[in-house]
Design an enzyme around this catalytic site. Structure first.
Site, PDB file in Angstrom:
ATOM      1  N   CYS A  84       0.141   3.796   2.729  1.00  0.00           N
ATOM      2  CA  CYS A  84       0.605   3.246   4.011  1.00  0.00           C
ATOM      3  C   CYS A  84       2.088   3.528   4.205  1.00  0.00           C
ATOM      4  O   CYS A  84       2.534   3.889   5.304  1.00  0.00           O
ATOM      5  CB  CYS A  84       0.366   1.738   4.073  1.00  0.00           C
ATOM      6  SG  CYS A  84      -1.359   1.224   3.976  1.00  0.00           S
ATOM      7  N   CYS A 103       0.838  -1.205   0.000  1.00  0.00           N
ATOM      8  CA  CYS A 103       0.000   0.000   0.000  1.00  0.00           C
ATOM      9  C   CYS A 103       0.876   1.260   0.000  1.00  0.00           C
ATOM     10  O   CYS A 103       1.571   1.541   0.983  1.00  0.00           O
ATOM     11  CB  CYS A 103      -0.929  -0.029   1.214  1.00  0.00           C
ATOM     12  SG  CYS A 103      -1.750   1.529   1.582  1.00  0.00           S
TER      13      CYS A 103
END
Length: 282
Positions: free
Chosen positions: A40, A37
């Site tokens: 993230c 991600c």
């Protein structure tokens, strides 16, 4: 990711201990993330730096959702990064996405301990030392400022029960909104109920003399639970379920479910007791 004093890796297996239980001592910020991600990877270093600079004021817990889907599902993670704050065993706030540091700082201001929180810590310490009058005085001060303060209501109810003011304790618990009646509420309610019953030794003697005395057995279960002797309590309550589901409108089962909430609904121990309850019922 190397763990530090303020940064920990959390899994499905230790979430209850590392997040829920730990949050009773210090706020825990949980970062649900995944290695693939991009947002993230952008947010993670910011959170980690902020946690290090906080010096223990709060703890950052990292949960890789690829490897720990049970925790992600339990707390409704639908998109990542998802950041959720836990205080006193409850999730109190959250955000999704890679926010800038300034917005994260503002968000943290809303979850970190306030002046009333510091007062409540003092009151709880006084409770533990046995100075109930001083503790009650502080709880009353907080409630004067905020009559709906959940932790102050629970604390005052607990102290009222210990002082034998059971009616006052019940009135305070009634003021807690249904949506806020979590494990801590059930813990205090058990303590309030237990304060009205005979000592454990007396109740045990009654049950030994007459195993069909379900009222004494139910009171004994609550009394033991209030002393955190959960297995003993649940064993007595399970016997009520086996003997008479109609006792006090299924009080045996309902009290077991309340104790599960106090123990932590997703622990292995609770799951074993839930299986026993299911077998007894069906």
């Amino acid at each position: 990711m190397p763990e530090t004093q303020h940064l920990i890796d959390v899994t499905d297996q230790n979430f209850e201990q590392e997040v829920i239980a730990r949050s009773h001592d210090v706020p825990v910020v949980v970062d649900f993330w995944a290695p693939w991600c991009g947002p993230c990877r952008a947010l993670g270093p910011t959170l980690e730096s902020m946690a290090a600079k906080a010096g223990g004021e709060w703890i950052l817990a990292k949960v890789n959702v690829d490897n720990n889907q049970q925790s992600a599902q339990r707390f409704g993670v639908r998109g990542i990064p998802a950041v959720k704050a836990f205080v006193d065993g409850r999730m109190v706030d959250e955000f999704t996405g890679a926010l800038p540091q300034s917005r994260i700082e503002a968000w943290l201001d809303g979850i970190l301990p306030s002046e009333p929180d510091a007062q409540l810590d003092e009151a709880e310490a006084l409770e533990e030392s046995g100075d109930l009058d001083a503790a009650a005085s502080i709880y009353e001060q907080v409630l004067d400022e905020d009559p709906d303060h959940i932790d102050a209501l629970l604390g005052m109810a607990r102290v009222s029960a210990m002082r034998g003011e059971n009616e006052r304790a019940e009135e305070l618990l009634d003021q807690v909104p249904i949506a806020e009646r979590d494990g801590e509420y059930e813990r205090v309610l058990l303590d309030v109920q237990a304060a009205q019953f005979a000592p454990v030794d007396e109740l045990q003697a009654r049950v030994e003399e007459d195993a069909a005395d379900l009222e004494s057995r139910w009171q004994l279960g609550i009394k033991l639970a209030s002393q955190r002797r959960f297995d003993e309590a649940l064993d007595h309550l399970l016997q009520i379920v086996i003997r008479d589901r109609g006792f006090r409108d299924d009080a045996g089962r309902e009290t077991m479910v309340r104790i599960f909430e106090v123990m932590g609904p997703n622990t292995d121990e609770v799951r074993e007791w839930q299986k026993k309850l299911g077998r007894a019922m069906y």
